[in-house]
Design a protein around this motif. Structure first.
Motif, PDB file in Angstrom:
ATOM      1  N   ILE A 244       1.811  -5.191  -6.103  1.00  0.00           N
ATOM      2  CA  ILE A 244       3.063  -4.684  -6.657  1.00  0.00           C
ATOM      3  C   ILE A 244       3.465  -5.526  -7.857  1.00  0.00           C
ATOM      4  O   ILE A 244       3.925  -5.019  -8.878  1.00  0.00           O
ATOM      5  CB  ILE A 244       4.177  -4.689  -5.589  1.00  0.00           C
TER       6      ILE A 244
ATOM      7  N   TYR B 219      13.164  -3.086  -6.573  1.00  0.00           N
ATOM      8  CA  TYR B 219      11.762  -3.252  -6.963  1.00  0.00           C
ATOM      9  C   TYR B 219      11.550  -4.593  -7.663  1.00  0.00           C
ATOM     10  O   TYR B 219      10.597  -5.325  -7.388  1.00  0.00           O
ATOM     11  CB  TYR B 219      11.389  -2.089  -7.886  1.00  0.00           C
TER      12      TYR B 219
ATOM     13  N   ILE C  29      11.901  -7.630  -5.153  1.00  0.00           N
ATOM     14  CA  ILE C  29      10.744  -7.768  -4.269  1.00  0.00           C
ATOM     15  C   ILE C  29       9.579  -8.424  -5.011  1.00  0.00           C
ATOM     16  O   ILE C  29       8.881  -9.288  -4.478  1.00  0.00           O
ATOM     17  CB  ILE C  29      10.304  -6.394  -3.714  1.00  0.00           C
TER      18      ILE C  29
ATOM     19  N   SER D 255       9.476  -3.814   1.115  1.00  0.00           N
ATOM     20  CA  SER D 255       8.518  -2.998   0.364  1.00  0.00           C
ATOM     21  C   SER D 255       8.187  -1.717   1.117  1.00  0.00           C
ATOM     22  O   SER D 255       7.981  -0.665   0.507  1.00  0.00           O
ATOM     23  CB  SER D 255       7.243  -3.796   0.071  1.00  0.00           C
TER      24      SER D 255
END
Length: 344
Positions: free
Chosen positions: A10, A43, A46, A68
């Protein structure tokens, strides 16, 4: 529970598609303006610390994994090109989840990394188990000397060590016999045939844990002048190459003298993923292991490409994981292995 490897991926997407401010057909900000929801801040939060995952606590890692998972559910409901780009992460995250089923592969604190507790006979004899610290011995001796010449098994609880063995000069007693010297200092005798109360302090140097106060060395003070890797682990490769430690590979009366083999050149190992190729250095490994520690026990064949293995197997302690999940630098340090391919 899904594997924390998803955090790294990610973060990779965040850098490439968000941090660089581009996406197929236009900027991410432009696409985002067409989408609904407040997922952007979540987002970013994280992904903010994914490069420092090894320094996170177990609680922090669990929190980011749970967040997530929830965020993925929200992203799955999005529409348009942004949803398509982020949806590309789903199969990759699924394959990352195959690497392990839980957080069982998280590393312990540096001072406990590679620690082995020996209790085949200790409790039965009325004494505390032996706590063996790899970091203390690794600064003095090669892995090959202990696991090949002296004969310690590579897996915990596989070597049936007894006080009688040590007294007779085997295993720990190969060095700890009260007669050998290292760096001008006498190596203390490990075991005695008859235990007396006066010998208790000597026994406690091995039959104790770090919190008991009986140990002579502490990881913090021992390692403070050595270069560290993430997670406060010692960078043994750099310590040896810079001459900060000098490891012994020969024990008089135990080892036999032999001509060193010529180390092969570095070579690339192709990876079937988005990661860069692995660069393997025989030279760096033979300093510690020789050839016989890895072949044939860990890697049956010496021919490149013959032995096939996966990250899942490595994380279970097989192949590279025999060392890099226990005493050598962690497999979570991806860029220690996955680097620019060797030019042919």
């Amino acid at each position: 529970m899904k594997n924390i490897a998803r955090l790294f991926f990610i973060g990779f997407l965040l850098f490439n598609f968000w941090g660089r401010g581009f996406i197929v057909g236009g900027s991410l900000n432009t696409v985002y303006a067409q989408e609904q929801g407040d997922w952007k801040q979540e987002y970013a939060e994280i992904c903010a610390k994914t490069q420092n995952a090894m320094e996170m606590s177990v609680a922090e890692l669990k929190d980011r994994i749970e967040r997530s998972d929830k965020l993925q559910e929200r992203i799955n409901k999005l529409e348009g090109p942004l949803a398509f780009i982020i949806a590309l992460t789903v199969p990759v995250l699924a394959s990352a989840a195959d690497y392990s089923e839980s957080l069982q592969y998280l590393l312990p604190p540096a001072e406990y990394f590679g620690q082995v507790v020996l209790d085949n006979y200790s409790h039965k004899a009325g004494v505390s188990p032996v706590t063996f610290d790899h970091w203390l011995h690794r600064a003095k001796f090669t892995c090959r000397l202990c696991h090949i010449d002296i004969g310690f098994a590579m897996k915990e609880k596989m070597t049936e060590i007894s006080a009688a063995d040590n007294v007779n000069g085997y295993y720990c007693g190969s060095c700890h016999d009260g007669k050998r010297f290292f760096d001008g200092r006498e190596i203390f005798d490990s075991c005695a045939e008859d235990y007396t109360e006066n010998e208790g302090k000597r026994c406690a140097r091995c039959h104790s844990d770090a919190e008991s106060g009986a140990r002579k060395y502490k990881y913090k003070t021992f390692s403070e002048k050595l270069t560290k890797l993430p997670g406060n682990l010692i960078d043994w490769e750099k310590a040896e190459s810079e001459g900060k430690i000098k490891v012994t590979d020969f024990l008089e009366g135990v080892s036999y003298k032999r001509e060193p083999l010529k180390a092969q050149d570095d070579f690339s190992i192709k990876t079937p993923s988005w990661q860069l190729d692995v660069i393997f250095s025989h030279r760096k490994h033979t300093v510690w292991n020789g050839c016989e520690l890895c072949h044939p026990l860990i890697f049956p064949s010496t021919k490149k490409g013959t032995t096939q293995y996966s990250m899942k197997q490595i994380m279970k302690g097989e192949y590279c994981g025999a060392c890099h999940m226990s005493v050598a630098f962690s497999v979570w340090l991806c860029d220690k292995c996955h680097i620019t391919p060797v030019k042919q």
